[in-house]
Every structure is written in C-alpha cells, then in structure tokens.
Design an enzyme around this catalytic site. Structure first.
Site, PDB file in Angstrom:
ATOM      1  N   ASP A  33      -1.814   2.615   0.698  1.00 50.79           N
ATOM      2  CA  ASP A  33      -2.774   2.751  -0.396  1.00 50.79           C
ATOM      3  C   ASP A  33      -2.201   2.271  -1.724  1.00 50.79           C
ATOM      4  OD1 ASP A  33      -4.334   3.992   1.498  1.00 50.79           O
ATOM      5  OD2 ASP A  33      -4.507   5.901   0.422  1.00 50.79           O
ATOM      6  N   ASP A  34      -3.098   1.827  -2.597  1.00 47.24           N
ATOM      7  CA  ASP A  34      -2.871   1.643  -4.038  1.00 47.24           C
ATOM      8  C   ASP A  34      -2.344   0.274  -4.443  1.00 47.24           C
ATOM      9  OD1 ASP A  34      -3.661   4.252  -4.100  1.00 47.24           O
ATOM     10  OD2 ASP A  34      -1.768   5.075  -4.844  1.00 47.24           O
ATOM     11  N   HIS A  84     -10.439   0.515  -2.002  1.00 48.92           N
ATOM     12  CA  HIS A  84      -9.896   1.755  -2.578  1.00 48.92           C
ATOM     13  C   HIS A  84     -10.406   1.937  -4.012  1.00 48.92           C
ATOM     14  CE1 HIS A  84      -7.231   5.106  -2.016  1.00 48.92           C
ATOM     15  NE2 HIS A  84      -6.326   4.745  -2.921  1.00 48.92           N
ATOM     16  N   HIS A  88      -9.107   2.668  -8.990  1.00 49.51           N
ATOM     17  CA  HIS A  88      -8.499   3.905  -8.483  1.00 49.51           C
ATOM     18  C   HIS A  88      -9.147   5.112  -9.166  1.00 49.51           C
ATOM     19  CE1 HIS A  88      -5.334   6.764  -7.148  1.00 49.51           C
ATOM     20  NE2 HIS A  88      -5.210   5.906  -6.146  1.00 49.51           N
ATOM     21  N   HIS A 173       2.179   4.531   0.754  1.00 45.94           N
ATOM     22  CA  HIS A 173       1.686   3.917  -0.475  1.00 45.94           C
ATOM     23  C   HIS A 173       2.544   2.700  -0.829  1.00 45.94           C
ATOM     24  CE1 HIS A 173      -0.014   7.951  -0.649  1.00 45.94           C
ATOM     25  NE2 HIS A 173      -0.932   7.464  -1.467  1.00 45.94           N
TER      26      HIS A 173
END
Length: 225
Positions: A33-34, A84, A88, A173
């Site tokens: 993620d991210d 995503h 964010h 991540h």
C-alpha cells in the site's frame, strides 16, 4: 495492542469485503500500500523477482502520477495494481461524494477495479457506492504493521509469519515510513514461505473472488495506521 491477524468474526460482519482468498494450494497474496515511491518500490520489485513472486500494489493516485516510470515497472514486471484513492483520504473526514470522486480521479491513472480504503476504514455509504460501481473492496487477513517504527523488525517478522496461512492476503507498505522495517522483514518473510513450498500470486479483477450482494451494514472497520 497490535493486530496482526484480522479476527474471523469480522469477515462475517463485513461480508462485502474480501479478506482472504481460500485455496487448496499453498498460495499467498502479498499486497503493498501507499506507493509507488522511489525509495521503496524499486527495491521491492527486485526482491519479488528473486523469489518469482507476484504481488498487488494498491497505489495512491498522486504518487503514481508523480512516478509514472515506477508504475509502469510494476505492471511490466507482471504485478497487478489497485486503487488506494488519489490523496490517501481519511474516510472520516470526507463525505461520500467527495470520497468517490477521489477514487475516480485515481482510476484515471490506476486502471483497476480493485480498491483498498486507506487506513483500513470505509463507511457504509462509501462502500455501497463503490460496490454499486463494480469495485471489489480488497482488505487483508494479515497486517504486518511494518509502518510502525516503534516495533522491532524481528518482532514484525515473527508475528507476521505466525499469522499467515494458505490464502492469506498480506499487507506491507511501499512507503518511506515503512522502508526500514521492510528491508529486514520482506526478504526473510519471502524466504521462509518460499522454502515451505508456497507461491505468491497477484490479485486481478478477473479472479474468482466476488463480493456478496450488498448489505446495508453499518460498515466502519479500522485495522491500519
């Protein structure tokens, strides 16, 4: 207290979310993620290649826009990507329409109907709107907590290994914040399960995973930072 495995009863409450992908084979689904970020993503791709591992990257739209070569490197290497949100977003600070607009803005860059809410949180109205627009909400059964700089890397590794089983969706991540922990944890995690005979597969839109019919449940679950 740190949660490393999502309790099974949560799956039953939040039936519209995909928490794991049951399989008779020894297979795991790694997700990141991210990102993408120059610091972490390129390194992750090299480690994954070493173990012939596929993964799914849930990208923040703004990061993807700022790193188009990295985004292309992810898909060129055979991995899949998911949405995503563009910025964010914190769902608690964003109304449903603005939240969906931000998801759609990300979708202009990330061509995927796989979606993961930032911070592991989404409201009932937000989830329903996404499901109605054919998104698959992909959560996770194992949360590595790699983003927590107060945890020792070996503690993260051992807890993550212990809570992983066949069909687990595991979240790491590819962020700057998580990178120091990730450099220690990811290679050893991959090595352990590779030696146990596991394969690592990506999640794609056409996988045989489906959300059950939408239920108007009061959805609001948080398991992430």
């Amino acid at each position: 207290m740190h949660i490393f495995r999502i309790p099974k009863f949560v799956y039953g409450i939040y039936k519209n979310f995909i928490w794991e992908i049951p399989s008779d084979e020894k297979v795991l689904y790694l997700t990141f993620d991210d990102g993408p970020t120059e610091t972490a993503t390129k390194w992750i791709l090299e480690i994954l290649e070493k173990y012939n591992a596929e993964a799914t990257f849930f990208c923040v739209g703004q990061n993807a826009k700022n790193n188009p070569k990295l985004l292309k490197s992810i898909t060129d290497a055979g991995h899949s990507v998911g949405n995503h949100t563009y910025n964010h977003l914190n769902n608690r600070e964003t109304d449903t329409d603005k939240y969906f607009e931000n998801v759609e803005k990300c979708a202009e860059i990330i061509n995927s109907k796989l979606f993961r809410p930032p911070y592991g949180r989404i409201s009932s109205k937000q989830a329903t709107k996404l499901l109605d627009n054919k998104y698959k909400i992909i959560m996770y059964s194992v949360l590595t907590n790699d983003f927590d700089t107060d945890l020792f890397p070996n503690f993260i590794l051992q807890k993550s290994i212990k809570q992983t089983k066949t069909g687990s969706i595991v979240v790491f991540h590819d962020s700057i914040k998580a990178f120091e922990n990730l450099k220690f944890v990811l290679p050893k995690y991959l090595e352990y399960f590779f030696e146990q005979g596991y394969s690592f597969k990506k999640i794609v839109d056409k996988d045989k995973i489906s959300n059950p019919p939408t239920e108007k449940n009061p959805l609001s679950f948080s398991a992430n930072e």
